[in-house]
Write an enzyme that holds these catalytic residues in place. Structure first.
Site, PDB file in Angstrom:
ATOM      1  N   ARG A  89     -15.805 -60.987  29.037  1.00  0.00           N
ATOM      2  CA  ARG A  89     -16.256 -59.877  29.769  1.00  0.00           C
ATOM      3  C   ARG A  89     -17.578 -60.464  30.742  1.00  0.00           C
ATOM      4  O   ARG A  89     -17.371 -59.750  31.951  1.00  0.00           O
ATOM      5  CB  ARG A  89     -16.933 -58.797  28.800  1.00  0.00           C
TER       6      ARG A  89
ATOM      7  N   ARG B 274     -21.088 -61.204  23.927  1.00  0.00           N
ATOM      8  CA  ARG B 274     -20.067 -60.869  22.764  1.00  0.00           C
ATOM      9  C   ARG B 274     -18.634 -60.770  23.147  1.00  0.00           C
ATOM     10  O   ARG B 274     -18.162 -60.429  24.151  1.00  0.00           O
ATOM     11  CB  ARG B 274     -20.569 -59.149  22.468  1.00  0.00           C
TER      12      ARG B 274
ATOM     13  N   HIS C 263     -22.847 -51.806  28.339  1.00  0.00           N
ATOM     14  CA  HIS C 263     -22.255 -51.735  27.276  1.00  0.00           C
ATOM     15  C   HIS C 263     -22.484 -52.124  25.861  1.00  0.00           C
ATOM     16  O   HIS C 263     -22.414 -51.223  24.853  1.00  0.00           O
ATOM     17  CB  HIS C 263     -20.674 -52.042  27.525  1.00  0.00           C
TER      18      HIS C 263
ATOM     19  N   GLU D  45      -7.327 -59.197  23.487  1.00  0.00           N
ATOM     20  CA  GLU D  45      -8.269 -58.907  24.393  1.00  0.00           C
ATOM     21  C   GLU D  45      -8.781 -60.038  24.983  1.00  0.00           C
ATOM     22  O   GLU D  45      -8.647 -61.113  24.415  1.00  0.00           O
ATOM     23  CB  GLU D  45      -9.237 -58.077  23.840  1.00  0.00           C
TER      24      GLU D  45
ATOM     25  N   HIS E 297     -19.744 -54.019  30.484  1.00  0.00           N
ATOM     26  CA  HIS E 297     -18.202 -53.830  30.113  1.00  0.00           C
ATOM     27  C   HIS E 297     -17.848 -53.773  31.741  1.00  0.00           C
ATOM     28  O   HIS E 297     -18.222 -52.867  32.671  1.00  0.00           O
ATOM     29  CB  HIS E 297     -17.868 -52.518  29.296  1.00  0.00           C
TER      30      HIS E 297
END
Length: 541
Positions: free
Chosen positions: A284, A380, A345, A116, A238
């Site tokens: 992100r 994060r 998110h 990811e 997100h």
């Protein structure tokens, strides 16, 4: 009827963090777990992607640490990152031992690892595209087998209870007042130790991938009880939530991009190569800002996420949940792209804790998204959150068990006093304020911020808090009112933190201060009733 409960440990929250802690204590302590709704509700259940851990021989702890530090934009606490990553393999093994069914490779039977955004290796262990559900359902099953754990569903914590501790010069947390939505009673839950595992605060924004329960309850309660909070300005959006009028908060897992999905404009053109060399696998914050930029530049409502170039068999095997959910809205992801939009998110800040999950208030712990451990920094990294839940829950459990026998039971607290309030015939105030709060937070304190927008948000939140405080003082408590009060508190903390950060870093992007400061500092807010200070205590108090 109002009741009084007494336990060794009170866990407020029933997600991955709360249930892991409860299971880790079950053989040695009587534990109460409060679940705000049904126990299978909450953010853990809806997590899709997976859990980051060093499980492959080609990977290393140093690599995982380095990737996390880069994604955190200079604000991660390296000791917290290393502590978490070093315990990642053991955390995964513990979940496997509990019975979590992670996806395996069909060829050799090894666990399938995906990649990811921000990760330099394939290290995301998962259960198809419904990892949260697999983890949560397994933990629920295990908790329900334990005689020492009592589960209270539809119980909403209102306020923490603090009292003088004759054995020290500081206040201690001794429990909470709790609304029982099964019969509208308000109970007293008391314990030697209280643990906040209530999740984050993403419902403070109009668009969110989180369930409605993510209203920042633990953060707000801890702040009111005198605990510091940190880095509340870093709200992760997100990049890819399904955009559809009937899709309330369905997240399109980042694993799609990990497996080769492209972000496209309405024209079909890819745009991420223009923003970052890592393209769709950039962290992100970068992807969310890129999408936000293109949406505002073009005046469109959404962009597209396209994995239709992969085979239908591959998509069905790896993303059955996404495929089925999109089909409900008439979107066949094997043949067409998915309309997506960023949505709030994850709350990267929270209640300040140490590596054992201890807060500033004696005998009060915070774990999971409620806490600020230093792991996430200014952004994060994908799939580090469930890992943090397991690692810090187990660390907190060990710390609690080491001292539980030495903690005296708290003094009995009085029942909730509702003698001066009445039923409301104006609940429209709650729904109106809820809507106004989330809209101005989205407009003024969202992905891109300015000084003027923050000033407007400051003015709005002060007016709302005054109205909410008046309503709270005069009418009987309801779940909606509790959540609104907590959301207003968290909104104020976010706005104050964003005001204090005079730079752009990670998830906080300011048009007035577009450059990153050469000095990286956490934003730490200290309440006027700071619990870390000494208080005068006598045996008669």
């Amino acid at each position: 009827m109002n009741k009084h409960y007494q336990y060794d440990v009170l866990v407020i929250g029933s997600g991955a963090a709360g249930l892991t802690l409860a299971l880790s204590l079950a053989k040695h302590a009587r534990v109460a777990v409060l679940s705000k709704n049904a126990i299978n509700q909450g953010s853990t259940w809806y997590a899709q992607g997976g859990i980051a851990a060093v499980l492959d021989d080609q990977d290393s702890i140093d690599a995982h640490v380095a990737d996390t530090l880069i994604a955190g934009a200079g604000l991660c606490h390296e000791d917290a990152v290393r502590f978490t990553v070093e315990h990642s393999k053991a955390a995964i093994q513990w979940l496997i031992d509990q019975g979590v069914n992670f996806t395996k490779e069909t060829a050799n039977g090894d666990y399938h690892l995906t990649k990811e955004g921000g990760h330099s290796h394939r290290r995301i262990i998962h259960s198809a595209d419904a990892t949260g559900q697999a983890v949560h359902s397994t933990l629920i099953e295990q908790v329900q087998k334990q005689q020492n754990i009592d589960i209270f569903e539809n119980h909403v914590a209102i306020n923490l209870i603090s009292q003088a501790d004759a054995d020290s010069r500081k206040l201690r947390c001794s429990g909470a007042y709790v609304l029982d939505n099964n019969n509208d009673a308000i109970h007293v839950f008391q314990a030697k130790v209280v643990v906040l595992a209530t999740g984050g605060a993403s419902k403070v924004y109009l668009y969110s991938s989180n369930p409605d329960s993510a209203s920042g309850d633990g953060i707000a309660m801890a702040w009111r009880a005198g605990c510091r909070v940190a880095n509340m300005e870093f709200n992760q959006f997100h990049p890819t939530c399904l955009f559809h009028p009937r899709a309330k908060n369905f997240l399109i897992t980042e694993a799609l991009r990990g497996e080769g999905a492209y972000l496209r404009l309405p024209s079909g053109e890819r745009f991420m190569p223009r923003f970052d060399e890592r393209e769709e696998l950039a962290p992100r914050d970068i992807v969310a800002r890129a999408i936000d930029h293109e949406i505002k530049r073009l005046g469109c409502d959404f962009v597209y996420l396209d994995i239709s170039h992969k085979s239908p068999e591959f998509i069905a095997e790896h993303f059955p949940t996404v495929k089925a959910r999109c089909l409900e809205f008439g979107i066949d992801i094997t043949k067409e792209p998915i309309p997506v939009v960023p949505a709030a998110h994850y709350t990267c800040g929270g209640v300040v804790v140490d590596k054992n999950g201890q807060t500033d208030l004696q005998h009060l712990y915070a774990i999971g998204e409620t806490s600020f451990t230093g792991l996430h920094g200014a952004n994060r990294m994908a799939s580090n959150s469930l890992l943090e839940c397991i690692v810090y829950a187990q660390s907190a459990a060990q710390h609690i068990l080491a001292k539980l026998d030495k903690i005296n039971p708290p003094d009995r607290s009085p029942h909730w006093d509702a003698s001066r309030v009445r039923d409301s015939d104006e609940d429209v105030v709650i729904s109106h304020n809820w809507d106004e709060l989330r809209r101005f937070m989205w407009d003024y304190v969202g992905i891109v911020r300015t000084h003027k927008r923050l000033e407007r948000a400051t003015h709005r939140i002060k007016l709302l808090q005054k109205e909410i405080a008046e309503y709270y003082s005069n009418y009987n408590i309801s779940s909606d009112l509790i959540e609104l009060r907590n959301l207003a508190t968290v909104a104020e903390l976010i706005i104050r933190s964003a005001h204090e950060r005079k730079e752009s870093r990670g998830l906080h992007f300011s048009l007035d201060h577009p450059e990153k400061s050469p000095i990286a500092r956490d934003t730490i807010l200290v309440p006027t009733n700071f619990a870390g200070q000494d208080v005068i205590v006598s045996k008669d108090s």
